[in-house]
Motif scaffolding. Structure first.
Motif, PDB file in Angstrom:
ATOM      1  N   ASP A   1       0.843  -1.187   0.000  1.00 46.23           N
ATOM      2  CA  ASP A   1       0.000   0.000   0.000  1.00 46.23           C
ATOM      3  C   ASP A   1       0.884   1.245   0.000  1.00 46.23           C
ATOM      4  O   ASP A   1       1.461   1.606   1.023  1.00 46.23           O
ATOM      5  CB  ASP A   1      -0.898  -0.024   1.241  1.00 46.23           C
ATOM      6  CG  ASP A   1      -1.930   1.087   1.182  1.00 46.23           C
ATOM      7  OD1 ASP A   1      -1.821   1.941   0.290  1.00 46.23           O
ATOM      8  OD2 ASP A   1      -2.835   1.082   2.021  1.00 46.23           O
TER       9      ASP A   1
ATOM     10  N   ARG B   1      -0.201   4.323  -1.011  1.00 47.63           N
ATOM     11  CA  ARG B   1      -1.002   5.532  -1.198  1.00 47.63           C
ATOM     12  C   ARG B   1      -0.445   6.702  -0.401  1.00 47.63           C
ATOM     13  O   ARG B   1      -0.497   7.844  -0.834  1.00 47.63           O
ATOM     14  CB  ARG B   1      -2.453   5.254  -0.794  1.00 47.63           C
ATOM     15  CG  ARG B   1      -3.190   4.460  -1.830  1.00 47.63           C
ATOM     16  CD  ARG B   1      -4.564   4.112  -1.383  1.00 47.63           C
ATOM     17  NE  ARG B   1      -4.541   3.181  -0.267  1.00 47.63           N
ATOM     18  CZ  ARG B   1      -5.616   2.561   0.195  1.00 47.63           C
ATOM     19  NH1 ARG B   1      -6.781   2.775  -0.364  1.00 47.63           N
ATOM     20  NH2 ARG B   1      -5.525   1.725   1.208  1.00 47.63           N
ATOM     21  N   MET B   2       0.110   6.386   0.783  1.00 52.26           N
ATOM     22  CA  MET B   2       0.681   7.447   1.614  1.00 52.26           C
ATOM     23  C   MET B   2       1.744   8.225   0.846  1.00 52.26           C
ATOM     24  O   MET B   2       1.784   9.456   0.880  1.00 52.26           O
ATOM     25  CB  MET B   2       1.283   6.777   2.844  1.00 52.26           C
ATOM     26  CG  MET B   2       1.938   7.690   3.810  1.00 52.26           C
ATOM     27  SD  MET B   2       2.580   6.668   5.145  1.00 52.26           S
ATOM     28  CE  MET B   2       4.025   7.581   5.548  1.00 52.26           C
TER      29      MET B   2
ATOM     30  N   PHE C   1       0.277  10.411  -1.909  1.00 51.17           N
ATOM     31  CA  PHE C   1      -0.318  11.655  -1.413  1.00 51.17           C
ATOM     32  C   PHE C   1       0.748  12.603  -0.882  1.00 51.17           C
ATOM     33  O   PHE C   1       0.574  13.819  -0.937  1.00 51.17           O
ATOM     34  CB  PHE C   1      -1.406  11.363  -0.379  1.00 51.17           C
ATOM     35  CG  PHE C   1      -2.708  11.040  -1.040  1.00 51.17           C
ATOM     36  CD1 PHE C   1      -3.481  12.039  -1.589  1.00 51.17           C
ATOM     37  CD2 PHE C   1      -3.135   9.735  -1.158  1.00 51.17           C
ATOM     38  CE1 PHE C   1      -4.659  11.755  -2.245  1.00 51.17           C
ATOM     39  CE2 PHE C   1      -4.320   9.435  -1.810  1.00 51.17           C
ATOM     40  CZ  PHE C   1      -5.079  10.444  -2.354  1.00 51.17           C
ATOM     41  N   LEU C   2       1.854  12.045  -0.401  1.00 48.21           N
ATOM     42  CA  LEU C   2       2.960  12.915  -0.001  1.00 48.21           C
ATOM     43  C   LEU C   2       3.473  13.683  -1.219  1.00 48.21           C
ATOM     44  O   LEU C   2       3.753  14.890  -1.145  1.00 48.21           O
ATOM     45  CB  LEU C   2       4.079  12.075   0.617  1.00 48.21           C
ATOM     46  CG  LEU C   2       5.224  12.890   1.219  1.00 48.21           C
ATOM     47  CD1 LEU C   2       4.722  13.720   2.377  1.00 48.21           C
ATOM     48  CD2 LEU C   2       6.348  11.984   1.680  1.00 48.21           C
TER      49      LEU C   2
ATOM     50  N   PHE D   1      -6.251  13.060   3.188  1.00 50.24           N
ATOM     51  CA  PHE D   1      -5.901  11.808   2.510  1.00 50.24           C
ATOM     52  C   PHE D   1      -4.561  11.293   3.006  1.00 50.24           C
ATOM     53  O   PHE D   1      -4.414  10.123   3.356  1.00 50.24           O
ATOM     54  CB  PHE D   1      -5.817  12.024   0.997  1.00 50.24           C
ATOM     55  CG  PHE D   1      -7.110  11.767   0.288  1.00 50.24           C
ATOM     56  CD1 PHE D   1      -7.685  10.508   0.296  1.00 50.24           C
ATOM     57  CD2 PHE D   1      -7.752  12.774  -0.400  1.00 50.24           C
ATOM     58  CE1 PHE D   1      -8.872  10.269  -0.363  1.00 50.24           C
ATOM     59  CE2 PHE D   1      -8.940  12.544  -1.064  1.00 50.24           C
ATOM     60  CZ  PHE D   1      -9.500  11.278  -1.044  1.00 50.24           C
ATOM     61  N   PHE D   2      -3.576  12.190   3.032  1.00 50.15           N
ATOM     62  CA  PHE D   2      -2.234  11.781   3.432  1.00 50.15           C
ATOM     63  C   PHE D   2      -2.253  11.238   4.861  1.00 50.15           C
ATOM     64  O   PHE D   2      -1.705  10.173   5.134  1.00 50.15           O
ATOM     65  CB  PHE D   2      -1.269  12.956   3.319  1.00 50.15           C
ATOM     66  CG  PHE D   2       0.090  12.643   3.862  1.00 50.15           C
ATOM     67  CD1 PHE D   2       0.915  11.749   3.212  1.00 50.15           C
ATOM     68  CD2 PHE D   2       0.535  13.220   5.036  1.00 50.15           C
ATOM     69  CE1 PHE D   2       2.153  11.430   3.710  1.00 50.15           C
ATOM     70  CE2 PHE D   2       1.777  12.916   5.548  1.00 50.15           C
ATOM     71  CZ  PHE D   2       2.581  12.014   4.879  1.00 50.15           C
TER      72      PHE D   2
ATOM     73  N   PHE E   1      -3.900   7.716   5.101  1.00 50.96           N
ATOM     74  CA  PHE E   1      -3.082   6.596   4.608  1.00 50.96           C
ATOM     75  C   PHE E   1      -1.831   6.429   5.448  1.00 50.96           C
ATOM     76  O   PHE E   1      -1.338   5.307   5.613  1.00 50.96           O
ATOM     77  CB  PHE E   1      -2.754   6.788   3.128  1.00 50.96           C
ATOM     78  CG  PHE E   1      -3.972   6.672   2.262  1.00 50.96           C
ATOM     79  CD1 PHE E   1      -4.778   5.540   2.340  1.00 50.96           C
ATOM     80  CD2 PHE E   1      -4.341   7.679   1.392  1.00 50.96           C
ATOM     81  CE1 PHE E   1      -5.916   5.424   1.567  1.00 50.96           C
ATOM     82  CE2 PHE E   1      -5.473   7.568   0.612  1.00 50.96           C
ATOM     83  CZ  PHE E   1      -6.270   6.437   0.697  1.00 50.96           C
ATOM     84  N   ALA E   2      -1.311   7.522   5.988  1.00 50.23           N
ATOM     85  CA  ALA E   2      -0.160   7.410   6.884  1.00 50.23           C
ATOM     86  C   ALA E   2      -0.553   6.635   8.147  1.00 50.23           C
ATOM     87  O   ALA E   2       0.171   5.738   8.582  1.00 50.23           O
ATOM     88  CB  ALA E   2       0.357   8.802   7.253  1.00 50.23           C
TER      89      ALA E   2
ATOM     90  N   LEU F   1       1.147  16.431  -1.943  1.00 49.35           N
ATOM     91  CA  LEU F   1       1.333  17.492  -0.949  1.00 49.35           C
ATOM     92  C   LEU F   1       2.496  18.392  -1.352  1.00 49.35           C
ATOM     93  O   LEU F   1       2.395  19.625  -1.327  1.00 49.35           O
ATOM     94  CB  LEU F   1       1.606  16.845   0.410  1.00 49.35           C
ATOM     95  CG  LEU F   1       1.156  17.565   1.661  1.00 49.35           C
ATOM     96  CD1 LEU F   1      -0.342  17.653   1.701  1.00 49.35           C
ATOM     97  CD2 LEU F   1       1.652  16.817   2.888  1.00 49.35           C
TER      98      LEU F   1
END
Lengths: 293, 268
Positions: free
Chosen positions: A246, A248-249, A252-253, B93-94, B97-98, A256
């Motif tokens: 996974d 996704r983190m 999305f980072l 979102f971040f 998921f984190a 960002l």
């Protein structure tokens, strides 16, 4: 993409990553950044035009026009904007279909709303069910742009309305004393002079607009948020050549960081524009330039 | 089914009390009003808690940004930049998921993936950054004379901050801070659209409004109801903040007191 990517099983480390990041789906992901920029490029001038129309209407001497302008400015405030985004997308879609329904199917005798269904005749459907896929996508994007323009147009109208009132009264009176008509005063004095008062508000609005672009995802457009969720999810070897956990983190980072860079660059550019507009103005910003020069 | 029964069934539905299933058919006006109102509980919960906790961090961040110590200054500046420069939507979102990744490391992080804690933390940090910037601006705007007078009276350290700097800072920042509070409550509607799952369909007001709009395919009823609730909430916030404003300005002559006006609201 690269020739050594033919057999992903044998790759590791950086070569694996370079192949992974250039798959077809990742290219679509990078393309989605273009979608966001395109949205901004179209929405910003459209919203500004809506705002200009709203602000001019709000200070019109015709009472009904003034009410429309003031109502437009105040109606989109006070309520969460995301509610407007969700609302306008359906409402505009149904509005367009209803108008086409009225025009194209005059013989239709059933009501448009039947219980929980919204029924229009086949010919009035937007886009037509026979239309190719890209038309559907363009129509979805068009609705999104229109929604953004309506909501941000109201904000821009508010800013411009304030700016028009901030132009020193003496400048307009001078113009009148020179025999200019109402229309000439408006276009030759008020409009050129108002920008320096509008720019702080408008640059704030631009920042907010940038930060609102991820909401495209909620409007059903395949934007960067959609792809980040799609690509970052766990991939098993059955379905892809590049299995991973996974991630996704990390996706999305990356988003960002993209937004941080974008807002920072905008900030620097807007500072320069402001310095330029302040030049020679009878404001504290303009005075500051004079004393240092 | 009368409206009273609907209130009994769905009034606290967003907390999981009452009817288990959401209405499937016969979407009466009463049902929509009650269920969307029930969702407002979550909006108020997120907004109020984030505002109260964020207030303290914001004060610390503002002082940090104005501090002489370069480490504190850099840290605060970066904190404000990161949270103000990126969309709240992406932050949600971040963070989700984190927290999801951290959950695999240790079960301690289990509650963080739920909205009531995870989203609250994001909102807390976000509002602290926005209010921190407001407070920093106010800190820079404190009249020099006030501080010189404090020095002349021999105020130093904590007493000087508590008695002079802080009240003046709050007084100057209050109108902008009121605006920030209104933004924050509006921003709470993003929570359930940004990764955080609505467990057993316990969602906020927009979640239910969206549910009704999807089911009835008619956006013209649920969204205006939602708008009505939020306008009401906004008026309540302005009322409460107005009272505080009056107290903060009570030493000033009547004419010099700034009134809080409803200013344009922008999303973040």
């Amino acid at each position: 993409m690269f020739s050594y990517c033919a057999d992903p099983e044998t790759l590791d480390g950086l070569t694996w990553l370079s192949c992974y990041l250039t798959t077809g789906k990742h290219m679509a992901f990078y393309g989605a950044f273009g979608t966001v920029l395109l949205l901004l490029a179209i929405t910003a001038p459209t919203a500004l035009a809506f705002g200009f129309g709203g602000a001019s209407a709000a200070r019109s001497s015709l009472a009904p026009l003034r009410w429309v302008g003031k109502a437009y400015i105040s109606i989109v405030r006070g309520v969460p904007d995301i509610a407007f985004f969700l609302f306008f997308v359906i409402a505009l879609d149904q509005g367009f279909e209803w108008l086409r329904h009225q025009a194209l199917c005059p013989g239709w005798d059933q009501p448009v709303r039947q219980g929980n269904d919204f029924v229009v005749c086949q010919a009035a459907k937007l886009p037509l069910s026979s239309a190719p896929q890209w038309i559907h996508e363009v129509y979805g994007f068009f609705l999104a742009v229109l929604t953004f323009a309506i909501v941000f147009g109201a904000f821009a109208a508010n800013v411009l309305y304030g700016a028009m009132r901030a132009v020193p009264r003496a400048q307009l009176e001078t113009a009148e004393a020179y025999g200019m008509s109402q229309r000439q005063c408006f276009w030759r004095i008020l409009v050129p002079q108002m920008w320096v008062y509008a720019l702080p508000g408008l640059s704030n609005l631009w920042m907010v607009l940038i930060k609102a672009t991820p909401l495209l995802f909620l409007l059903g457009v395949e934007d960067i948020v959609y792809w980040a969720r799609e690509l970052g999810g766990t991939k098993t070897p059955q379905f892809t050549d590049y299995p991973h956990g996974d991630w996704r983190m990390w996706y999305f980072l990356a988003l960002l960081v993209f937004y941080l860079a974008f807002t920072r660059v905008s900030e620097l550019v807007l500072e320069r524009i402001m310095a330029r507009l302040n030049h020679g103005q009878a404001t504290s910003g303009g005075d500051a330039q004079r004393t240092t020069a | 089914m009368s409206c009273w029964e609907v209130i009994a069934d769905y009034g606290l539905r967003s907390l999981g009390i009452g009817e288990r299933l959401l209405p499937r058919d016969d979407f009466t006006l009463c049902k929509q009003v009650v269920l969307i109102g029930s969702g407002m509980i979550w909006n108020i919960y997120f907004g109020a808690l984030a505002l109260v906790t964020g207030f303290f961090l914001a004060t610390a961040v503002a002082l940090g940004k104005a501090a002489r110590n370069p480490v504190a200054r850099k840290l605060s500046t970066w904190f404000i930049f990161v949270f103000r420069g990126s969309p709240l939507f992406i932050q949600f979102f971040f963070a989700y998921f984190a927290f999801l990744s951290l959950k695999g490391v240790s079960p301690i992080f289990d509650p963080f993936t739920a909205a009531w804690l995870g989203a609250l933390i994001v909102l807390f940090l976000n509002t602290a950054a926005y209010s921190g910037e407001i407070f920093y601006g106010a800190l820079q705007a404190i009249p020099r004379g006030d501080l010189e007078a404090a020095d002349a009276y021999g105020f130093t350290g904590w007493a000087r901050f508590r008695r002079i700097t802080w009240p003046t800072l709050l007084r100057l920042a209050w109108p902008a801070y009121t605006n920030e509070a209104i933004f924050l409550f509006h921003a709470t509607t993003l929570v359930y659209f940004s990764g955080f799952p609505a467990w057993r369909q316990k969602g906020d007001a927009l979640y239910y409004a969206n549910y009704f709009a999807d089911k009835t395919f008619n956006p013209f009823v649920p969204y205006p109801i939602l708008a009505g609730y939020f306008i009401l909430l906004t008026l309540v916030i302005i009322g409460i903040f107005g009272l505080v404003n009056r107290r903060l300005n009570r030493h000033l002559p009547q004419a010099a007191r700034g009134k809080i006006r409803f200013r344009p609201n922008l999303l973040r």
